[in-house]
Every structure is written in structure tokens, then in C-alpha cells.
Design a protein around this motif. Structure first.
Motif, PDB file in Angstrom:
ATOM      1  N   SER A 133      66.941  28.373  17.947  1.00 49.85           N
ATOM      2  CA  SER A 133      66.708  27.876  19.299  1.00 49.85           C
ATOM      3  C   SER A 133      65.363  27.159  19.336  1.00 49.85           C
ATOM      4  N   ALA A 134      64.812  26.998  20.538  1.00 53.61           N
ATOM      5  CA  ALA A 134      63.490  26.394  20.715  1.00 53.61           C
ATOM      6  C   ALA A 134      62.802  27.073  21.880  1.00 53.61           C
ATOM      7  N   TYR A 149      60.867  27.240  25.121  1.00 49.71           N
ATOM      8  CA  TYR A 149      60.707  26.297  26.226  1.00 49.71           C
ATOM      9  C   TYR A 149      59.669  26.749  27.247  1.00 49.71           C
ATOM     10  N   GLU A 150      59.178  27.993  27.139  1.00 47.81           N
ATOM     11  CA  GLU A 150      58.285  28.499  28.174  1.00 47.81           C
ATOM     12  C   GLU A 150      57.451  29.650  27.644  1.00 47.81           C
ATOM     13  N   PHE A 188      63.065  31.591  24.883  1.00 53.23           N
ATOM     14  CA  PHE A 188      63.839  30.582  24.170  1.00 53.23           C
ATOM     15  C   PHE A 188      65.314  30.790  24.509  1.00 53.23           C
ATOM     16  N   SER A 189      66.058  29.703  24.566  1.00 53.73           N
ATOM     17  CA  SER A 189      67.458  29.776  24.983  1.00 53.73           C
ATOM     18  C   SER A 189      68.289  30.522  23.949  1.00 53.73           C
ATOM     19  N   SER A 193      54.606  25.385  30.054  1.00 60.49           N
ATOM     20  CA  SER A 193      55.481  24.681  29.115  1.00 60.49           C
ATOM     21  C   SER A 193      54.651  24.218  27.921  1.00 60.49           C
ATOM     22  N   LYS A 214      58.013  20.517  21.514  1.00 65.68           N
ATOM     23  CA  LYS A 214      59.119  21.416  21.204  1.00 65.68           C
ATOM     24  C   LYS A 214      58.795  22.218  19.954  1.00 65.68           C
ATOM     25  N   SER A 269      60.654  24.898  17.473  1.00 61.01           N
ATOM     26  CA  SER A 269      61.883  25.616  17.148  1.00 61.01           C
ATOM     27  C   SER A 269      61.561  27.038  16.736  1.00 61.01           C
TER      28      SER A 269
END
Length: 511
Positions: free
Chosen positions: A340-341, A343-344, A406-407, A472, A476, A478
């Protein structure tokens, strides 16, 4: 590089289409066999779609020189080459139709030779598929391997290699071109040599042996380490069996490469690691070679959490810029495999307690201490289900002071923890699935690199404010939660870790 003998085998084996005409009605026989669906009569395991694709590119001409008088001897050499290649890469040979190939060569008529040509092609295509990471992997809800190499045109590549007389080069370059893979292949050879000599001795566990202690097992310990290459011979230590000096250094080295706290004390976990059989170590290497074959080169970029070693590594341009121990999921609440990555980043997060954790962990503590939740800053939030209990930000918060989202479909994330004592333990499988960080502030500063608003002092002020802030990252990043039970470290040492979730066995069945 493949040696000259292997090249000569293929030089004899390959049919050079411009120099040697197709024999008899070979084209028609090959096309008929492929299109009639009668390949199962040749060998039950043949990959019919891939073979059809390969021979269509050749207009169904034979791929190999099998009609010559030396074919029988050459086929034996070819089979020997295949075995050695499979061994080198930790692959098994149970699905390879060697007997069928030799049987068709022995018959020798045109139909049999057409079938032999197909079988030989299938063997090489099978090797190519495995080396390029296109073999099947174990599948499960949490632990399907999340990485995949770019697919290779195997049929087209082999056809081109045959026409150019470069089949060995074609096969060699299908395998991962990364240092870790080459080092594990070397390790596989080393451990197989140990196995061929009968393996290593077993040392009876019991008690903890500390530096300066005397113990009758120390000569056995010395010899056990020497068999694996951690200690030099001769096989004698001090006459009074005192644990000291070179042997202590050898044990520390052994502990470092087996995911253990390197204090030099020979305790239960060190005895356990020493008594893992050489066959188990060979299987570990083979399984992790397979994982590398499945993984693209960027598998070692950005943040990698290795679950068996409970270690976070942050890579940039292939180099580790940050490394730290982590706490991963318990065996009964395992961490998943994820790509994933992030994001927050959340500073001073609240913890909305999942109902499963509340029932299993918090409510039993409330029964023993009715004021437990209040002491921990946990309050009823007035909502049912997950989120019904909320823990305020602060030093007691179970997520620590910083959380990274991360998602992923498993609701896991990275976070700090007030329980710093866990990071000094050999066994760090102690979370409910999320990844706990020893010092999330260090990771936060790496994320916010070269930003003057993110110095250690300014970050600490944000933490001290107790205000929740959502940030944020500027780029990006990963993140991969992976499962390497054997790795090659930055000093080219091969390290072994406990197969904490028992995932290696399923991989081994597929090799």
C-alpha cells in the motif's frame, strides 16, 4: 554465469532451423498433436496453452535436434542440466516429464520424435515460468503474497533464444537479478553441502549458559557452530569447559543472524535455533528464493515491515536509511501481508477501541479492576460497536503519540505504543495485527525531510499540545508488510527467523 558444459549441451540440443531441415512430416505431427488435444496421452502435466503459443510462433517446426544419432546421449545431458538448474534455484522436479522424454527418444519414429520435441519444449518452458516468478503461490485471506513481477513473454522469448542459439542466456536472465537472490543461492549450496555430510549435531537444551559459566556441552556448542561456519575448528575449547572468549563472540554472531537478542547468553531460544535441522534451513531458503522470484525489484524500496523478523526497514535507492524493531501481530491475531502507501500521519491520535479487543482484552481487566478504563483514559463514546470506547490522546494512549494510516482491507496501521519494554524481547509477535513502532517520531521526521517546520523540537511541541493533527506526507511513500523468514542483510549475511505464522510449509508444497 552458466558454465561451458551447459552451453555445449544446448549447442548439441538446439535445432538450427536454417542449417538443418525439418525431418519427415514433423511440422504436421506437432501441429496435429497440439490442436487435437491429445497431449495428455504424451504427459499429463504439459502446459497446452503455453505450448500452443510457443509452436504457433514457430509455424509448428521442431524446436530441438532430436533425430541425430547422438540424441539419446544429448537428452541425458540435457536432463542432467535441468536437474542442476532446478537444484541451483531451489526448485523441485516432481512435475517434469523426464521419463516420457527418454521413452519417446528410444522409440525414435517420426511421431514419437514430434512428441519428444513437445516434451522437451515443455520442460524448458516450465523452467522459464518458474524462474520468471510465474508459478502459483499460496492463497489465503490474510497472507497471499502481495507482490508480483512484471509478466515475461516466455513463449516469444524462448523462440527468439532458440533461433539465436542463446537458450542458456535466456533462462539465466529470467531469474531475479538482485543480490539477495544470488546470496541465497550461495547459501542453499552451502547448507546442502552440510546436509551431504550428515547435517549438524544436536545440543541438548536446558538452563542458561552465561559468560564465565562452566558447562559440559560447550564443546558440542563449539562444534555445532563450526559446522555451520560460525566458529573455526579445532574442536576443542578450554579444559575446564569455561564459556568465554571466541565462543561467546561466535554465539553473539549466531544470535544476530537468527533474530535473537545478541547478549551472548545461551538460553532457550538460542538452543532452539541451534537445533533447527539443516533440512529445515534448506527449505526456508528455497521458500524465500521463491518469494524473491515473485517480487519486482522495487520490493526493497520505501518502508518494508518484515513480519518474521519484526523489523522495519526504510529503503531509499536500495539503501537502508532507517531501521528499527517493531511489534507485529500475535499468532492468533496475525498481521496481514499488504502492499500500500501511507497517506496520512496523525499526531496525538485517539484510539477508538475495536469491539473485539474490548471484549477479549479490556472487559476482563475491568472485572478485576472496575476503574481500569478510567485510569487508562478510556471513555464510553456513546456509540455502539467499534468506536463505542474511546481513549484520549496522551502518554497512556495505546496508539502512542503518532499513527500512520495506509489503505488496506484489514484495518491495520502503524502506530506508537507506551509499552516500550516489548522492543527488547526476542519474540515481538504481541499486537492485535497492527504494527507498533518503537520511536514513531523518528519515522515522522524522515517523512517530512528537509522541511524547516518539522524539526525534533517542533514535532515535540506538537506532541506536547495533545491536539490531534492530521498531516499529509509531502510525497507518496509505499509500505509493504511482507514475510521473509530468510533474508540477506546489508553486510551480505544470511539471516534466519522463526516462521511465526507457519506460512513456509504451504510455499514449500508448491516448489
Amino acid at each position: 554465469m552458466m558454465n561451458l558444459r551447459k552451453y555445449l549441451i544446448f549447442a548439441l540440443f538446439i535445432l538450427l532451423p536454417l542449417a538443418i531441415p525439418a525431418w519427415g512430416n514433423a511440422n504436421a505431427s506437432i501441429e496435429r498433436l497440439l490442436k487435437s488435444g491429445s497431449l495428455r496421452a504424451v504427459s499429463a502435466g504439459l502446459d497446452a496453452p503455453l505450448l500452443n503459443e510457443f509452436y504457433a510462433k514457430r509455424n509448428y517446426t521442431p524446436a530441438w535436434q532430436l533425430r541425430e544419432g547422438s540424441a539419446k546421449a544429448t537428452v541425458k545431458e540435457f536432463i542432467s542440466f535441468v536437474h542442476s538448474t532446478l537444484d541451483e534455484h531451489g526448485l523441485g522436479d516432481k512435475d517434469y516429464p523426464f521419463a516420457a522424454l527418454e521413452g519417446k527418444i528410444n522409440i525414435g519414429n517420426d511421431d514419437a520424435l514430434a512428441e519428444a520435441d513437445i516434451i522437451a519444449s515443455d520442460i524448458v518452458l516450465h523452467m522459464a515460468r518458474s524462474l520468471s516468478g510465474q508459478d502459483p503461490v499460496p492463497h489465503s485471506k490474510l497472507h497471499t503474497w502481495p507482490l508480483k513481477r512484471a509478466k515475461t513473454d516466455i513463449a516469444g522469448g524462448l523462440n527468439k533464444a532458440i533461433n539465436e542459439g542463446k537458450v542458456p542466456d535466456f533462462l539465466e536472465h529470467l531469474a531475479p537479478q538482485v543480490k539477495a537472490y544470488d546470496k541465497l543461492k550461495e547459501a542453499l549450496k552451502h547448507y546442502r553441502e552440510i546436509q551431504s555430510k550428515g547435517g549438524w549435531i544436536r545440543v541438548k537444551p536446558g538452563g542458561v549458559v552465561q559468560e564465565g559459566f562452566q558447562d559440559d556441552r560447550l564443546t558440542l556448542v563449539h562444534n555445532r557452530l563450526a559446522q555451520e561456519g560460525y566458529m573455526p575448528f579445532p574442536q576443542q575449547i578450554t579444559k575446564d569447559n569455561t564459556y568465554k572468549g571466541e565462543l561467546v563472540a561466535g554465539i553473539k554472531n549466531f544470535q544476530e543472524t537468527h533474530g535473537l537478542y545478541a547478549d551472548g547468553n545461551i538460553g532457550p531460544e538460542t538452543f532452539r535455533a541451534m537445533n533447527v535441522s539443516v533440512k529445515e534451513r534448506i527449505d526456508q531458503i528455497r521458500v524465500n528464493l521463491a518469494r524473491i522470484r515473485q517480487s519486482p525489484p522495487d520490493a526493497w524500496e520505501d518502508i518494508v515491515i518484515n513480519i518474521p523478523s519484526a523489523q522495519l526497514s526504510y529503503y531509499r535507492n536500495g539503501e537502508i536509511v532507517y531501521e528499527a524493531p517493531v511489534v507485529v501481530g500475535r499468532v492468533d491475531r496475525p498481521s496481514p501481508l499488504v502492499k500500500s502507501a501511507i497517506y496520512e500521519m496523525i499526531i496525538n491520535p485517539s484510539w477508538y477501541v475495536p469491539s473485539s479487543i474490548a471484549e477479549k482484552d479490556l472487559f476482563p481487566k475491568m472485572e478485576r479492576d472496575p476503574e481500569f478504563l478510567e485510569k487508562q483514559g478510556i471513555h464510553n463514546n456513546g456509540h455502539g460497536g467499534d468506536g463505542g470506547l474511546r481513549q484520549e490522546p496522551g502518554p497512556l494512549n495505546s496508539l502512542g503519540r503518532i499513527k500512520f494510516n495506509f489503505s488496506n482491507p484489514f484495518a491495520v496501521y502503524l502506530h506508537g505504543t507506551p509499552h516500550q519494554e516489548l522492543f527488547g524481547k526476542d519474540d515481538r509477535t504481541r499486537s492485535s495485527g497492527c504494527i507498533r513502532l518503537k520511536d514513531p517520531a523518528e519515522l515522522a521526521l524522515i517523512f517530512m525531510k528537509n522541511n524547516p517546520d518539522w524539526t525534533p523540537d517542533k514535532l515535540q511541541k506538537r506532541i506536547n499540545s495533545l491536539k490531534t493533527q492530521h498531516v499529509s506526507p509531502p510525497e507518496k511513500t509505499s509500505i509493504k508488510l511482507l514475510y521473509w523468514s530468510t533474508v540477506v542483510d546489508s553486510k551480505d549475511k544470511v539471516e534466519f527467523f522463526n516462521d511465526v505464522y507457519g506460512l513456509d510449509a504451504e510455499w514449500a508444497k508448491l516448489l
